[in-house]
Design a protein around this motif. Structure first.
Motif, mmCIF file in Angstrom:
data_model
loop_
_atom_site.group_PDB
_atom_site.id
_atom_site.type_symbol
_atom_site.label_atom_id
_atom_site.label_comp_id
_atom_site.label_asym_id
_atom_site.label_seq_id
_atom_site.Cartn_x
_atom_site.Cartn_y
_atom_site.Cartn_z
ATOM 1 N N GLU A 36 0.796 -1.037 0.093
ATOM 2 C CA GLU A 36 -0.115 -0.021 0.063
ATOM 3 C C GLU A 36 0.824 1.323 -0.022
ATOM 4 N N GLU A 37 2.010 1.064 0.744
ATOM 5 C CA GLU A 37 2.932 2.364 0.842
ATOM 6 C C GLU A 37 3.715 2.918 -0.418
ATOM 7 N N VAL A 39 3.413 3.690 -3.264
ATOM 8 C CA VAL A 39 2.294 4.419 -4.384
ATOM 9 C C VAL A 39 2.988 4.841 -5.492
ATOM 10 N N THR A 41 3.105 7.691 -7.726
ATOM 11 C CA THR A 41 2.422 8.811 -7.849
ATOM 12 C C THR A 41 2.852 9.350 -9.546
ATOM 13 N N TYR A 265 8.332 7.255 -1.543
ATOM 14 C CA TYR A 265 8.761 6.043 -2.236
ATOM 15 C C TYR A 265 10.275 5.694 -1.806
#
Ligand code: GLU
Length: 289
Positions: A36-37, A39, A41, A265
């Motif tokens: 989940e972390e 991501v 972007t 990230y």
């Protein structure tokens, strides 16, 4: 007796079952959390679409960022970290040599996606760029010619010290000399300190890169050369020594554009590699401890 034994067995079984399930759950949670972390972007997608992660690195700091002049190959812990981030993104990595004076301009202009170049995390810098959790801590020291007979912070009083523009070195040295009570520091103000203007007990000449400071030391243009020990190592040639003081811990972090998705990230990856021993492995591999 039998009943008690059975009850005990039941309890042990129940405990190990619940331990097993909590371990399984913890693993499941970590996996989901990590997925989940990380991501992707918009800014990260741009890197992925480009197929290349562009990283600013040093080229003369052995064990961190070092470029072989014959092959052009870069090596060191910071090179490996950059390569691992690129692998995680599924892209190639491209290195650009930076100095303390150029690294932030190149990041701000978008020429590079991040800086992994012995870049010390400071509160002041955090106002302009994001930094990952530190992956290494170095210290500042001072290199002198043996013929100078300078061996302590006290011996540096009234001397001229060569430092790199855009570095923490002058400020670190002044603070260390004040702390050691070899200069008064009455006029020292951390918010307004400027290496070019400081003359109280020690003064500085600023250079664009480290080879220039090394040459200045040889030519007696400066009495000493001050920066992180990792950077000084390559200039500590015959007839040169460190003074008897190491100060100002320098925590190195990966710098990225402020508030970018890529900052988050990279930080997740650095933390993962700190936790799973990957960073320790690199420190050992390059003999940096
Ligand atoms: N690590 C120090 C700094 O970030 C020394 C300069 C350098 O990295 O070249 O200011």
């Amino acid at each position: 007796m039998k009943i008690r034994k059975l009850a005990a067995l039941g309890l042990t079984l129940a405990m190990s079952l619940s331990m097993f399930s909590s371990v399984a759950m913890a693993e499941e949670e970590t996996e989901t959390e990590t997925e989940e972390e990380l991501v992707i972007t918009e800014d990260i997608q741009e890197i992925i679409d480009r197929g290349i992660l562009r990283v600013g690195v040093k080229n003369a700091v052995e064990g961190f960022g070092y470029q072989d002049t014959l092959t052009g190959e870069y090596s060191g812990m910071e090179i490996d970290i950059a390569t691992m981030i690129a692998e995680e993104l599924g892209v190639d990595v491209e290195f650009t040599t930076v100095t303390a004076a150029t690294r932030t301009e190149l990041l701000d202009s978008g020429d590079i996606d991040c800086v992994i170049a012995t870049f010390t995390i400071t509160d002041e810098r955090r106002e302009s760029w994001d930094f990952s959790t530190p992956y290494y801590t170095d210290h500042v020291t001072v290199l002198v010619k043996d013929s100078s007979e300078i061996t302590t912070l006290e011996d540096l009083v009234d001397k001229t010290v060569g430092v790199s523009s855009g570095s923490t070195s002058a400020r670190s040295l002044v603070e260390a000399m004040i702390e050691a009570e070899v200069i008064s520091g009455d006029d020292y103000d951390a918010d307004t300190f400027d290496a070019a203007l400081w003359t109280e007990g020690v003064s500085f000449r600023q250079y664009d890169d480290y080879p220039a400071i090394s040459t200045a030391l040889e030519a007696d243009e400066v009495d000493a050369f001050c920066v992180d020990k990792s950077i000084l190592a390559i200039y500590k040639t015959e007839g040169r020594s460190y003074i008897d003081a190491e100060f100002a811990p320098q925590e190195y972090g990966v710098a990225t554009t402020k508030d970018s998705g890529f900052s988050a990230y990279v930080d997740i990856l650095i933390n993962r590699w700190l936790e799973d021993g990957t960073i320790d492995g690199l420190i050992e591999e390059y003999a940096l401890d």
